[in-house]
Structure formats: structure tokens, C-alpha cells
Design an enzyme around this catalytic site. Sequence first.
Site, PDB file in Angstrom:
ATOM      1  N   ASN A 149       0.773  -1.245   0.000  1.00  0.00           N
ATOM      2  CA  ASN A 149       0.000   0.000   0.000  1.00  0.00           C
ATOM      3  C   ASN A 149       0.801   1.290   0.000  1.00  0.00           C
ATOM      4  OD1 ASN A 149      -2.964  -0.425   0.205  1.00  0.00           O
ATOM      5  ND2 ASN A 149      -2.255  -1.845   1.767  1.00  0.00           N
ATOM      6  N   ILE A 150       1.882   1.316   0.765  1.00  0.00           N
ATOM      7  CA  ILE A 150       2.417   2.631   1.153  1.00  0.00           C
ATOM      8  C   ILE A 150       3.194   3.369   0.061  1.00  0.00           C
ATOM      9  CG2 ILE A 150       2.487   1.973   3.596  1.00  0.00           C
ATOM     10  CD1 ILE A 150       5.696   2.097   3.027  1.00  0.00           C
ATOM     11  N   MET A 151       3.254   2.810  -1.139  1.00  0.00           N
ATOM     12  CA  MET A 151       3.860   3.566  -2.236  1.00  0.00           C
ATOM     13  C   MET A 151       2.827   3.918  -3.305  1.00  0.00           C
ATOM     14  SD  MET A 151       7.628   1.804  -2.381  1.00  0.00           S
ATOM     15  CE  MET A 151       8.338   2.940  -3.598  1.00  0.00           C
ATOM     16  N   LYS A 152       1.571   3.885  -2.917  1.00  0.00           N
ATOM     17  CA  LYS A 152       0.510   4.293  -3.841  1.00  0.00           C
ATOM     18  C   LYS A 152       0.323   5.806  -3.784  1.00  0.00           C
ATOM     19  CE  LYS A 152      -1.627  -0.256  -3.666  1.00  0.00           C
ATOM     20  NZ  LYS A 152      -2.605  -1.118  -2.991  1.00  0.00           N
ATOM     21  N   HIS A 203       5.484   0.177  -6.485  1.00  0.00           N
ATOM     22  CA  HIS A 203       4.074  -0.020  -6.870  1.00  0.00           C
ATOM     23  C   HIS A 203       3.247   1.068  -6.191  1.00  0.00           C
ATOM     24  CE1 HIS A 203       0.322  -2.384  -7.483  1.00  0.00           C
ATOM     25  NE2 HIS A 203       0.012  -2.065  -6.254  1.00  0.00           N
ATOM     26  N   ASN A 260      -1.348   1.064 -13.432  1.00  0.00           N
ATOM     27  CA  ASN A 260      -1.995  -0.134 -12.908  1.00  0.00           C
ATOM     28  C   ASN A 260      -3.458  -0.184 -13.371  1.00  0.00           C
ATOM     29  OD1 ASN A 260      -1.649  -2.404 -11.183  1.00  0.00           O
ATOM     30  ND2 ASN A 260      -2.739  -1.365  -9.516  1.00  0.00           N
ATOM     31  N   GLU A 261      -3.833  -1.292 -14.020  1.00  0.00           N
ATOM     32  CA  GLU A 261      -5.245  -1.606 -14.259  1.00  0.00           C
ATOM     33  C   GLU A 261      -5.991  -0.566 -15.114  1.00  0.00           C
ATOM     34  OE1 GLU A 261      -6.851  -2.235 -10.342  1.00  0.00           O
ATOM     35  OE2 GLU A 261      -5.417  -3.791  -9.870  1.00  0.00           O
ATOM     36  N   ASN A 316       0.881  -2.960 -15.430  1.00  0.00           N
ATOM     37  CA  ASN A 316       0.470  -4.011 -14.493  1.00  0.00           C
ATOM     38  C   ASN A 316      -1.053  -4.163 -14.493  1.00  0.00           C
ATOM     39  OD1 ASN A 316       1.326  -5.826 -12.334  1.00  0.00           O
ATOM     40  ND2 ASN A 316       0.340  -4.423 -10.900  1.00  0.00           N
ATOM     41  N   HIS A 341      -3.878 -12.745  -9.682  1.00  0.00           N
ATOM     42  CA  HIS A 341      -4.848 -13.098  -8.639  1.00  0.00           C
ATOM     43  C   HIS A 341      -5.746 -14.159  -9.284  1.00  0.00           C
ATOM     44  CE1 HIS A 341      -3.487  -9.912  -6.056  1.00  0.00           C
ATOM     45  NE2 HIS A 341      -3.685  -9.019  -7.008  1.00  0.00           N
ATOM     46  N   GLU A 379       1.625 -10.236  -8.348  1.00  0.00           N
ATOM     47  CA  GLU A 379       0.747 -10.254  -7.173  1.00  0.00           C
ATOM     48  C   GLU A 379       0.110 -11.632  -6.977  1.00  0.00           C
ATOM     49  OE1 GLU A 379      -2.030  -6.963  -7.200  1.00  0.00           O
ATOM     50  OE2 GLU A 379      -0.574  -5.580  -8.070  1.00  0.00           O
ATOM     51  N   ASP A 383      -1.550 -14.891  -5.895  1.00  0.00           N
ATOM     52  CA  ASP A 383      -2.192 -15.604  -4.787  1.00  0.00           C
ATOM     53  C   ASP A 383      -3.241 -16.546  -5.367  1.00  0.00           C
ATOM     54  OD1 ASP A 383      -4.174 -13.641  -5.355  1.00  0.00           O
ATOM     55  OD2 ASP A 383      -3.673 -12.479  -3.567  1.00  0.00           O
ATOM     56  N   TRP A 401       1.475 -12.155  -3.216  1.00  0.00           N
ATOM     57  CA  TRP A 401       0.823 -10.965  -2.646  1.00  0.00           C
ATOM     58  C   TRP A 401       0.474 -11.182  -1.160  1.00  0.00           C
ATOM     59  CZ3 TRP A 401       1.637  -6.506  -4.606  1.00  0.00           C
ATOM     60  CH2 TRP A 401       0.867  -5.393  -4.244  1.00  0.00           C
TER      61      TRP A 401
HETATM   62  O1  G3I Z   1      -4.078   1.074   7.463  1.00  0.00           O
HETATM   63  C1  G3I Z   1      -5.487   1.197   7.657  1.00  0.00           C
HETATM   64  C2  G3I Z   1      -5.840   0.899   9.094  1.00  0.00           C
HETATM   65  O2  G3I Z   1      -5.253   1.852   9.921  1.00  0.00           O
HETATM   66  C3  G3I Z   1      -7.355   0.881   9.240  1.00  0.00           C
HETATM   67  O3  G3I Z   1      -7.667   0.458  10.530  1.00  0.00           O
HETATM   68  C4  G3I Z   1      -7.976  -0.079   8.255  1.00  0.00           C
HETATM   69  C5  G3I Z   1      -9.504  -0.069   8.332  1.00  0.00           C
HETATM   70  O4  G3I Z   1     -10.091  -0.249   7.099  1.00  0.00           O
HETATM   71  O5  G3I Z   1      -7.592   0.298   6.951  1.00  0.00           O
HETATM   72  C6  G3I Z   1      -6.192   0.217   6.740  1.00  0.00           C
HETATM   73  O6  G3I Z   1      -5.920   0.562   5.411  1.00  0.00           O
HETATM   74  C7  G3I Z   1      -6.204  -0.449   4.465  1.00  0.00           C
HETATM   75  C8  G3I Z   1      -4.949  -0.756   3.708  1.00  0.00           C
HETATM   76  O7  G3I Z   1      -5.212  -1.719   2.698  1.00  0.00           O
HETATM   77  C9  G3I Z   1      -3.861  -1.297   4.618  1.00  0.00           C
HETATM   78  O8  G3I Z   1      -4.189  -2.520   5.150  1.00  0.00           O
HETATM   79  C10 G3I Z   1      -7.278   0.059   3.517  1.00  0.00           C
HETATM   80  O9  G3I Z   1      -8.492   0.236   4.211  1.00  0.00           O
HETATM   81  C11 G3I Z   1      -7.461  -0.933   2.377  1.00  0.00           C
HETATM   82  O10 G3I Z   1      -8.344  -0.377   1.402  1.00  0.00           O
HETATM   83  C12 G3I Z   1      -6.154  -1.249   1.725  1.00  0.00           C
HETATM   84  O11 G3I Z   1      -6.408  -2.265   0.749  1.00  0.00           O
HETATM   85  C13 G3I Z   1      -5.379  -2.530  -0.185  1.00  0.00           C
HETATM   86  C14 G3I Z   1      -5.922  -2.337  -1.604  1.00  0.00           C
HETATM   87  O12 G3I Z   1      -4.934  -2.695  -2.555  1.00  0.00           O
HETATM   88  C15 G3I Z   1      -6.302  -0.873  -1.868  1.00  0.00           C
HETATM   89  O13 G3I Z   1      -5.167  -0.073  -1.869  1.00  0.00           O
HETATM   90  C16 G3I Z   1      -4.902  -3.952   0.003  1.00  0.00           C
HETATM   91  O14 G3I Z   1      -4.266  -4.084   1.280  1.00  0.00           O
HETATM   92  C17 G3I Z   1      -3.905  -4.301  -1.094  1.00  0.00           C
HETATM   93  O15 G3I Z   1      -3.545  -5.666  -0.984  1.00  0.00           O
HETATM   94  C18 G3I Z   1      -4.542  -4.062  -2.460  1.00  0.00           C
HETATM   95  O16 G3I Z   1      -3.590  -4.344  -3.456  1.00  0.00           O
HETATM   96  C19 G3I Z   1      -4.060  -4.304  -4.810  1.00  0.00           C
HETATM   97  C20 G3I Z   1      -2.896  -3.869  -5.677  1.00  0.00           C
HETATM   98  O17 G3I Z   1      -2.391  -2.645  -5.238  1.00  0.00           O
HETATM   99  C21 G3I Z   1      -3.301  -3.793  -7.145  1.00  0.00           C
HETATM  100  N1  G3I Z   1      -3.850  -5.049  -7.588  1.00  0.00           N
HETATM  101  C22 G3I Z   1      -4.940  -5.556  -6.773  1.00  0.00           C
HETATM  102  C23 G3I Z   1      -4.519  -5.685  -5.319  1.00  0.00           C
HETATM  103  C24 G3I Z   1      -5.616  -6.295  -4.504  1.00  0.00           C
HETATM  104  O18 G3I Z   1      -6.739  -5.450  -4.460  1.00  0.00           O
END
Ligand code: G3I
Length: 410
Positions: free
Chosen positions: A112-115, A148, A198-199, A240, A276, A305, A307, A362
Site C-alpha cells: 500500500n504505502i507507495m501508492k 508499486h 496499474n489496471e 500491471n 490473482h 501479485e 495468490d 501478494w
Molecule cells: O491502514 C489502515 C488501518 O489503519 C485501518 O484500521 C484499516 C480499516 O479499514 O484500513 C487500513 O488501510 C487499508 C490498507 O489496505 C492497509 O491494510 C485500507 O483500508 C485498504 O483499502 C487497503 O487495501 C489494499 C488495496 O490494494 C487498496 O489499496 C490492500 O491491502 C492491497 O492488498 C490491495 O492491493 C491491490 C494492488 O495494489 C493492485 N492489484 C490488486 C490488489 C488487490 O486489491
Amino acid sequence: MQLSPRSPLLLSTLLSSFLFLGACGGGGSSSGNPSSASASSSSQTSSEASSSSDRSSSSSSEALSLHILADFPIGVAVSAANEPSSIMQDNEAGIAQRAIIEAHFDQLTAGNIMKMSYLHPAQDTYFFDDADALLDYADANGISLHAHTLVWHSDYQVPDWMKNFEGDAAAWLAMYKEHVETIAGHFAGRVPSWDVVNEAFNEDGTYRNSLFNQKLGTAYIETAFASAREADPQADLYYNDFNISNGGAKFQAMINMVDDFIARDIPIDGVGFQMHVFMDWPSIDAIKSSFAAVAERGLKVKITELDIPINNPYSPGYNYPDNYEATFTDELAAAQKKRYCDIVTAYLDAVPADLRGGLTVWGIRDSDTWLISALFDDNHEDWPLLFDNNFDPKPAFYGVADGLTNQPCL
Ligand code: G3I
């Protein structure tokens, strides 16, 4: 040495010590796992590595290091900073995950943290501290970081200020290029590769009607690639996407874009297949053909990614709660091991060595997968990854090892 059950802290110590033994060519004792793989040094060849089917009594799963079985990056997506299950925290989950990463992976992707919204939270504010800390950790451990992602339509990831940006087409273009160039420029020389866009496609092959498409037209994609190349001439630049390993309209649209980019010298180095996927979809033949089509164009193929959940909610047989897999049985674990192995084997078969951009899973442990809430309305459990919730390697882990070492997929 029995691998499970045990505490994550103990796992960390054990993995570290057995990795050392493995690197020194030392043997280990037999594993309590259903199957185990042995890889005792980085010079081990495929033919020297034994299949999971014949090694259960003679080798140590702990001595295996996944990434030394491949001559391309073996990666994993991680949570970082203060996210749930962050690898950067000194709690049990953080320590256990770092032990697994350092033992088995030589590339990370930030889940997430580089979006966009993380790195560019306000128009005049970039925030690199968390990503830099992750990169510092990776660097200190000889691990690379696949970056990413520079441009992604996902509502949650497009910063609010960008959604509300007011300006004419020229102002939008300038703002957009500045976003890409500033971020790619910040990491230039420190990351080997980027998911640039992406996408961008719908399932029917039309371009997604994203904010960027609305503001800049489909040229937003090539603009991002050109700007990324300008800011970081060394990094491999990937397009991607998901659901492109099965042929079909979306895959064909992606290939058409790639061909157009090549014809017009738009800089692109590879295609990231998110993968996926499911146990029963796509077919291995379709996956191989999709990989091969990209490789035939001289572009790198990266599995970005991967899984593989056990339940497929799109499958005709799936009908929660009457008919679904509620328990991760030995039979399902064995089938998942074979599926992972088959996919790795397909990658090696279809992609020449010099075009293998790497393979990333992933997530580390099943309980941290993004899939549960995304796939299943009822949030029921599934087991899509290589490590269980105790951080122990699953049969799927050994399926990847078998695939990487050209063993039969059993
Ligand atoms: O960090 C917060 C946390 O503090 C809070 O309590 C919690 C409550 O909802 O949210 C947390 O943030 C979440 C974050 O992931 C970290 O875990 C967000 O809500 C959640 O929307 C976010 O989801 C990510 C998603 O992308 C959207 O960015 C998934 O972890 C991540 O695996 C997913 O990755 C994507 C790829 O980037 C692109 N391809 C598809 C893939 C799966 O969707």
C-alpha cells in the site's frame, strides 16, 4: 526439528540459524511438514535440488531459501509503516515476517504505502518517510524493492486533492507529469522497477473510464511511461493488470497497447501479470500463451501479485454456505501446492531467462490476505498464500520450490 507449532519469535531464531546452516552447506534434520525441500547453497543447481516428494526424511525445510532457487527476483508484498501486520514493527508479527523475508525473498513490494495517496497526500506535499524506511530495511538486507504504483485509478488511492484539482487540460497535464516525475525521481537509482500504470483496462478490453482518462484521454498511460523514464532512466517500467493471463478481450487490448507503444517508441520494459488467480482458472495453457505473447515482443514478464485462494466464488460449484471449502484439508493443501508449482513451471517454460522480471506473492501469511473481504461477501476464511497463520510454510511453499527447481508438480 519440528517446525510447528511454535511461537513466531522462536521461528525467527530458528529460520535465521538454519538459513546460516543452509548457506554453509550444513544439513538439517527432518521436517514435520507434509513435504520439505532442500537447498543448501546458492550454487545449487536445479538437478541437485530434490523434489518435495522424495525429501521428507532426509532434509530440512528450514535450510531451504526460496530465492536462491531462482536467478530472477522472488518477491513478496508487505504491509509497512503503521499498517496492520506491518513488517516494520517490533512486535511478534513484524519479527516473524522479517525472518521469513530475509530467509526466502530477495524483493519486496509495498502492498500500500507507495501508492498515490500515500506518497502525494497534498498537491504541494510528498511524503516519502515510510517508503524510505522500507527501502532502507530492504537495502540493509540485500533485498530490492519493486515500486508499486505511480498511477492507479482506485478511488481509495487517488488523493482527494487530485480528484478535486481544477485546471484546464494543460494544468492537469503539468500536475500529472509532476506527480510521476517527482516520485520516480525520488526513488531513481534505488528501485529496479516500477508498476507505472496499474489496471487501465476493463474486462471487455475498453479503456477504464478513470479520472486520468477523463482528464487526459488514454494518452495518460504513455505520458506516465515517458515521464517515468525521464525521471528514472534505469528502472524497468511495467504496465500491471489483473485477469490478463487468460487471453480474452482485456489481454488483447493490453497487447494492442504494447504493440502500439513499441511501434511508437514509448518506453515500456515489461508487463506485470498480477495473477490473482484461482485453483481452476485460468488454464495453464492460457497462462503460458499470455506470458509467451509478451515475451515474444521482447518485453519482460513479471508475476507481480500471485495468490491462489481455495474457494472461487465465480465457480458454478460455489454456493456459500451450502457448498464451499470451509476447512483447509490436506487434500486441498496438496492441490494448492500443485497449482503453485504448475504456475511457476509455466513461467519458466514460457519466458526466456533474460525476460523473467520476477515472481512476487501478494502477502506472507494467509490471515493477512486482501482476498477475504474482497472476494467473499460473508468474509469466510481462505488460505491463498505460502505461509499459514503461525508463519509456518505450507505445502504451497514447497510447490513454488519444486517449480523453481524443475521438479514434477505433484
Ligand atoms: O491502514 C489502515 C488501518 O489503519 C485501518 O484500521 C484499516 C480499516 O479499514 O484500513 C487500513 O488501510 C487499508 C490498507 O489496505 C492497509 O491494510 C485500507 O483500508 C485498504 O483499502 C487497503 O487495501 C489494499 C488495496 O490494494 C487498496 O489499496 C490492500 O491491502 C492491497 O492488498 C490491495 O492491493 C491491490 C494492488 O495494489 C493492485 N492489484 C490488486 C490488489 C488487490 O486489491
